[in-house]
Design an enzyme around this catalytic site. Structure first.
Site, PDB file in Angstrom:
ATOM      1  N   ASP A   1       0.836  -1.194   0.000  1.00  0.00           N
ATOM      2  CA  ASP A   1       0.000   0.000   0.000  1.00  0.00           C
ATOM      3  C   ASP A   1       0.876   1.251   0.000  1.00  0.00           C
ATOM      4  OD1 ASP A   1      -2.561  -1.038  -0.088  1.00  0.00           O
ATOM      5  OD2 ASP A   1      -2.714  -1.266   2.071  1.00  0.00           O
TER       6      ASP A   1
ATOM      7  N   ARG B   1      -1.301  -0.890  -8.790  1.00  0.00           N
ATOM      8  CA  ARG B   1      -2.648  -0.418  -8.440  1.00  0.00           C
ATOM      9  C   ARG B   1      -2.668   1.109  -8.522  1.00  0.00           C
ATOM     10  NH1 ARG B   1      -3.917  -1.342  -2.495  1.00  0.00           N
ATOM     11  NH2 ARG B   1      -4.203  -3.520  -3.088  1.00  0.00           N
TER      12      ARG B   1
END
Length: 315
Positions: A141, A191
């Site tokens: 992340d 992502r």
């Protein structure tokens, strides 16, 4: 001005333990939490993952918690992920990356001063190796804009042995288009999101339409590259653009995916999966759900309206 005031109030609420106690006991809040957070433990995470897989949806699991400032706590997070990956493998959920994990480096010790990056790297390496044994993948992340360079350095080192480790890039940062070009290489999983953290860096876009335009520019880079784009958005327009770009460049359905948060537009998630899209659901779980949920509302004011609409509609 109103948006900034909303953000300040919500962020203060996320740190208020007395308010948390009240909110946790409210029936309406429990319904909200059950929809957007899988629960507090591994059992809940596995149960929700199995349910989503039965609907044809892919999953990435995020064990809530970040900004760890004690090395022992960072090791505990590492070990928890390793245990989770073992359980996913044992029940067949990890096969072919159907259920993967998302990891915050700040939860693995990145904030531990001068040694933080190396501590986070070694803890992440253990998780990545456990994922490889389980037959699945890991995505790092992206957090506060001040940690981007550190996170990308850790990513580079992990990819030396495991090139499939995923990266997250935020279109709200002006640098991201260049980062997309650097990462749009064969086997690279990226992502792309708008960015949940609201940076104060002057190199960040601070107007919504500029963030959206940046998202499209970055998406074009990724779709035209040799990597594996992961399109993280609930915006119908951006999702349509992503599908059109994939068609235009001749991408196979297996070469990219869409991603949405648990509980947001669930019927749209299953509709897209039924159309043959690879649709992955970001599933947070853990004891730190309160701060996560409130920060999600604070970091981007539109999230508040989005979550409220989601509660009133199954679309």
């Amino acid at each position: 001005m109103i948006a900034e005031a909303q953000r300040a109030v919500l962020l203060a609420a996320s740190r208020n333990s007395r308010l948390r106690d009240v909110v946790e006991k409210a029936p309406v809040t429990r319904d909200l939490v059950r929809r957007f957070v899988a629960g507090t433990g591994d059992d809940h995470a596995l149960e929700v993952s199995a349910d989503l897989r039965s609907q044809g949806l892919l999953v990435t699991l995020d064990r809530l918690g970040e900004d760890v400032t004690d090395e022992a706590d960072a090791e505990a997070v590492r070990d928890a992920y390793v245990g989770l990956l073992g359980r996913l493998s044992a029940v067949g959920l990890a096969d072919d990356g159907d259920v993967e994990v998302s990891v915050k480096l700040s939860a693995l010790g990145q904030a531990l001063g001068s040694t933080g990056e190396s501590v986070a790297l070694e803890n992440a390496r253990v998780i990545v190796e456990a994922a490889a044994l389980a037959g699945t993948t890991v995505t790092l992340d992206m957090e506060d804009h001040t940690t981007v360079d550190s996170t990308l350095r850790v990513l580079e080192q992990l990819r030396a042995d495991h090139p499939w480790v995923g990266a997250v890039l935020q279109s709200q940062l002006r640098r991201t288009e260049a980062d997309c070009r650097d990462l749009a290489t064969a086997g690279s999983r990226v992502r792309l999101c708008k960015g949940a953290y609201a940076p104060t860096d002057p190199d960040a876009f601070d107007v919504a339409h500029e963030v959206d335009r940046s998202y499209v520019r970055c998406l074009k880079v990724l779709m035209n590259g040799d990597g594996y784009p992961m399109v993280a958005s609930h915006d119908p327009t951006l999702i349509e653009i992503a599908q059109a770009l994939a068609r235009d460049v001749g991408r196979e359905e297996s070469s990219w995916e869409l991603q949405m948060l648990l509980g947001v537009r669930p019927e749209e998630q299953t509709r897209l999966a039924a159309l043959g899209r690879r649709m992955r659901v970001y599933v947070p779980f853990g004891e730190d759900w309160y701060a996560y949920l409130v920060r999600r509302l604070a970091e981007r004011p539109a999230n508040l309206a989005l979550l409220l609409r989601s509660l009133g509609s199954r679309r």
